[in-house]
Design a protein around this motif. Structure first.
Motif, PDB file in Angstrom:
ATOM      1  N   ALA A  93      82.755  70.255  78.865  1.00 13.34           N
ATOM      2  CA  ALA A  93      82.251  70.735  77.574  1.00 13.34           C
ATOM      3  C   ALA A  93      81.517  72.062  77.729  1.00 13.34           C
ATOM      4  N   CYS A  94      81.628  72.883  76.708  1.00 12.37           N
ATOM      5  CA  CYS A  94      80.955  74.180  76.717  1.00 12.37           C
ATOM      6  C   CYS A  94      79.444  74.003  76.607  1.00 12.37           C
ATOM      7  N   ASP A  95      78.722  75.075  76.868  1.00 15.43           N
ATOM      8  CA  ASP A  95      77.262  75.077  76.759  1.00 15.43           C
ATOM      9  C   ASP A  95      76.838  75.880  75.533  1.00 15.43           C
ATOM     10  N   VAL A  96      75.712  75.491  74.947  1.00 14.18           N
ATOM     11  CA  VAL A  96      75.069  76.340  73.949  1.00 14.18           C
ATOM     12  C   VAL A  96      74.193  77.298  74.746  1.00 14.18           C
ATOM     13  N   LEU A 121      78.401  79.879  72.062  1.00 13.86           N
ATOM     14  CA  LEU A 121      79.041  78.867  72.896  1.00 13.86           C
ATOM     15  C   LEU A 121      79.696  79.556  74.089  1.00 13.86           C
ATOM     16  N   ALA A 122      79.396  79.068  75.286  1.00 13.66           N
ATOM     17  CA  ALA A 122      79.944  79.667  76.507  1.00 13.66           C
ATOM     18  C   ALA A 122      80.589  78.598  77.374  1.00 13.66           C
ATOM     19  N   CYS A 123      81.666  78.968  78.053  1.00 12.47           N
ATOM     20  CA  CYS A 123      82.293  78.029  78.979  1.00 12.47           C
ATOM     21  C   CYS A 123      81.364  77.836  80.177  1.00 12.47           C
ATOM     22  N   PRO A 124      81.463  76.702  80.875  1.00 14.94           N
ATOM     23  CA  PRO A 124      80.585  76.453  82.027  1.00 14.94           C
ATOM     24  C   PRO A 124      80.669  77.545  83.090  1.00 14.94           C
ATOM     25  N   GLU A 125      81.865  78.107  83.293  1.00 14.13           N
ATOM     26  CA  GLU A 125      82.028  79.133  84.324  1.00 14.13           C
ATOM     27  C   GLU A 125      81.220  80.383  84.001  1.00 14.13           C
ATOM     28  N   CYS A 126      81.239  80.804  82.736  1.00 18.08           N
ATOM     29  CA  CYS A 126      80.479  81.997  82.351  1.00 18.08           C
ATOM     30  C   CYS A 126      78.980  81.735  82.338  1.00 18.08           C
ATOM     31  N   GLY A 129      78.486  79.224  86.282  1.00 15.26           N
ATOM     32  CA  GLY A 129      79.402  79.179  87.416  1.00 15.26           C
ATOM     33  C   GLY A 129      78.930  80.068  88.556  1.00 15.26           C
ATOM     34  N   VAL A 130      79.764  80.217  89.569  1.00 18.19           N
ATOM     35  CA  VAL A 130      79.402  81.009  90.750  1.00 18.19           C
ATOM     36  C   VAL A 130      79.005  82.431  90.362  1.00 18.19           C
ATOM     37  N   THR A 196      81.783  89.792  82.477  1.00 22.15           N
ATOM     38  CA  THR A 196      82.899  89.074  83.076  1.00 22.15           C
ATOM     39  C   THR A 196      84.203  89.647  82.541  1.00 22.15           C
ATOM     40  N   THR A 197      85.308  89.154  83.056  1.00 23.02           N
ATOM     41  CA  THR A 197      86.617  89.607  82.590  1.00 23.02           C
ATOM     42  C   THR A 197      87.186  88.596  81.603  1.00 23.02           C
ATOM     43  N   ALA A 198      88.015  89.077  80.703  1.00 14.02           N
ATOM     44  CA  ALA A 198      88.613  88.206  79.694  1.00 14.02           C
ATOM     45  C   ALA A 198      89.603  87.248  80.340  1.00 14.02           C
TER      46      ALA A 198
END
Length: 204
Positions: A93-96, A121-126, A129-130, A196-198
């Protein structure tokens, strides 16, 4: 009011749309129950509840609607930063995310960092993530994207419209100046920018 069969089919094939509609309705319904205009409802994000909350007389907080569902309508199921597809629930699930990191709350007094204007809303990687954002300030291009998002919610008469206006300014010029000032203050305190990159096609 009559709902045609086509409306029900849309909700069946797009469950996210139904969740967003329910979240929007919850915000409006609360204002009606409180007997006040939506412009007088103070709305901010409660991370513990994962929902927007209103504050009554500066004390009692009430959960209003799922923050993710309310924000997802504009982002169309994509990460705010990289445009990757996101899920509202589940293990991935994405993060707020606080666009300007929440840690700034102690450095910039008088600004509601939990306000709708600062949430995406952001994906966990963005987000974590690392090479994630963490407590860094997004690049300027994302600031323009945030401004467009806020202006869209205001012009579309979204239930969160009045909260954004109250938190950032009555006119578009004032709101842009507010975001620019926040960016300067944020970079003064946190120094580092992030980008980050798209990973998907831009739809907003």
């Amino acid at each position: 009011m009559v709902l045609a069969d086509e409306c029900f089919r849309i909700f069946e094939t797009s469950p996210e749309m139904g969740a967003e509609a329910e979240a929007r309705w919850g915000l409006v319904e609360h204002a009606w129950e409180a007997g006040v205009s939506t412009s007088l409802v103070s709305i901010e994000y409660d991370a513990g509840k994962g929902a927007f909350c209103s504050t009554d007389n500066g004390a009692r907080r009430r959960s209003l609607a799922s923050a993710k569902a309310a924000l997802n309508g504009y982002q169309k199921g994509q990460c705010f930063y990289c445009y990757a597809d996101i899920e509202l629930e589940g293990k991935q699930a994405c993060d707020v995310d606080h666009f300007f990191p929440h840690v700034l709350s102690t450095s910039i007094p008088g600004v509601n960092m939990d306000g709708v204007w600062n949430l995406v809303l952001a994906c966990p990687e963005c987000n974590r993530g690392v090479e994630g954002k963490f407590a860094r300030v997004p690049e300027i291009a994302y600031l323009e994207r945030l401004s467009r998002r806020n202006e869209f919610l205001i012009s579309s008469h979204h239930p969160l419209r009045e909260a954004i206006i109250a938190q950032t300014g009555a006119t578009e010029e004032e709101r842009r100046a507010f975001l620019s000032r926040m960016d300067r203050l944020a970079i003064d305190h946190l120094i580092h920018r992030w980008g980050t990159t798209a990973r998907g096609s831009a739809t907003f």
